[in-house]
Design a protein around this motif. Structure first.
Motif, PDB file in Angstrom:
ATOM      1  N   SER A 225      -2.476  -0.132  32.749  1.00  0.00           N
ATOM      2  CA  SER A 225      -3.614   0.092  33.183  1.00  0.00           C
ATOM      3  C   SER A 225      -4.627  -1.497  32.824  1.00  0.00           C
ATOM      4  N   GLY A 226      -5.342  -1.698  33.354  1.00  0.00           N
ATOM      5  CA  GLY A 226      -6.502  -3.518  33.154  1.00  0.00           C
ATOM      6  C   GLY A 226      -6.965  -4.085  34.999  1.00  0.00           C
ATOM      7  N   VAL A 227      -6.737  -5.142  34.703  1.00  0.00           N
ATOM      8  CA  VAL A 227      -7.656  -6.312  36.031  1.00  0.00           C
ATOM      9  C   VAL A 227      -6.141  -6.339  36.298  1.00  0.00           C
TER      10      VAL A 227
ATOM     11  N   GLU B 168      -6.837  -2.817  43.510  1.00  0.00           N
ATOM     12  CA  GLU B 168      -8.492  -3.302  43.265  1.00  0.00           C
ATOM     13  C   GLU B 168      -9.412  -3.109  44.502  1.00  0.00           C
TER      14      GLU B 168
ATOM     15  N   ALA C 229      -4.001  -6.207  28.707  1.00  0.00           N
ATOM     16  CA  ALA C 229      -3.381  -4.428  29.812  1.00  0.00           C
ATOM     17  C   ALA C 229      -4.058  -2.758  28.273  1.00  0.00           C
TER      18      ALA C 229
ATOM     19  N   PRO D 221     -10.837  -0.931  36.156  1.00  0.00           N
ATOM     20  CA  PRO D 221      -9.067  -0.875  35.580  1.00  0.00           C
ATOM     21  C   PRO D 221      -7.886  -0.374  37.645  1.00  0.00           C
TER      22      PRO D 221
END
Length: 209
Positions: free
Chosen positions: A156-158, A88, A136, A104
């Motif tokens: 996928s995601g934060v 990130e 997610a 993401p």
């Protein structure tokens, strides 16, 4: 893949029992994402002296590599957390840096196909539950990775949602060990190379007692 210690849960809570299990997690990463080496793992990954995560990266000149993380589940999750936040950070460095729109992060886990059914669940119930509880995005590839019995599972995601998602995925695969022999995926290894190697073995290698 995993060796439970005290799987009955006697003498500790389920969380404590889970953290005593040795876990191996394989991820498929692009070369540009693999600036992380085992020596980069901070002391924070070492929850107990014997539980530091061991990170190895496959050799080869192809763009993709296999990153293998081994250790207690706690150490593995800490290593995944570090990788997710590092990715990130790298994504943020290439953008305008606006905190409101966090890009993401995507991790690609490599999991034996025989365990993917448990991960998906009946009529997709389990994977839907994981998506809803973590926030997610999770996608299990329909096809096997080339020349292997493994599939890619894309998350996928934060970072916070990814970490929770990986925890739930690991819980599922620890409860459902792989069935039969697993042929691991090796990036960049073509079928021609495998056939050539097999022919060389049949044609030249002497039988050893």
């Amino acid at each position: 893949m995993a060796s439970p210690d005290g799987a009955s849960g006697v003498g500790g809570s389920p969380e404590e029992t889970e953290l005593s299990i040795t876990l191996t997690l394989r991820m498929l990463m692009h070369g540009k994402d693999i600036e992380l080496r085992a020596s980069d793992v901070p002391d924070g990954v070492r929850h107990r002296p014997q539980s530091s995560a061991r990170i190895t990266i496959s050799e080869g000149s192809c763009p993709e590599r296999i990153t293998t993380i081994t250790g207690s589940t706690d150490a593995v999750f800490r290593a995944v957390s570090m990788i997710a936040f590092k990715l990130e950070e790298d994504l943020g460095a290439g953008s305008d840096g606006g905190a409101a729109g966090r890009a993401p992060v995507t991790l690609r886990l490599v999991i034996p196909a025989s365990q993917c059914g448990s991960l998906i669940g009946k009529a997709g119930a389990k994977i839907r539950e994981i998506r809803e509880s973590t926030g997610a995005q999770v996608q299990v590839a329909g096809d096997l990775l080339p020349n292997s019995t493994e599939r890619a599972v894309t998350v996928s995601g934060v970072p916070d949602t990814i970490i929770q998602c990986v925890r739930q995925i690991c819980a599922v695969i620890l409860e459902s060990p792989p069935k039969g022999a697993t042929i691991p995926y090796h990036p960049g290894l073509s079928l021609g190379t495998i056939l050539l190697s097999a022919n060389q073995v049949r044609g030249h290698s002497p039988t050893r007692g």
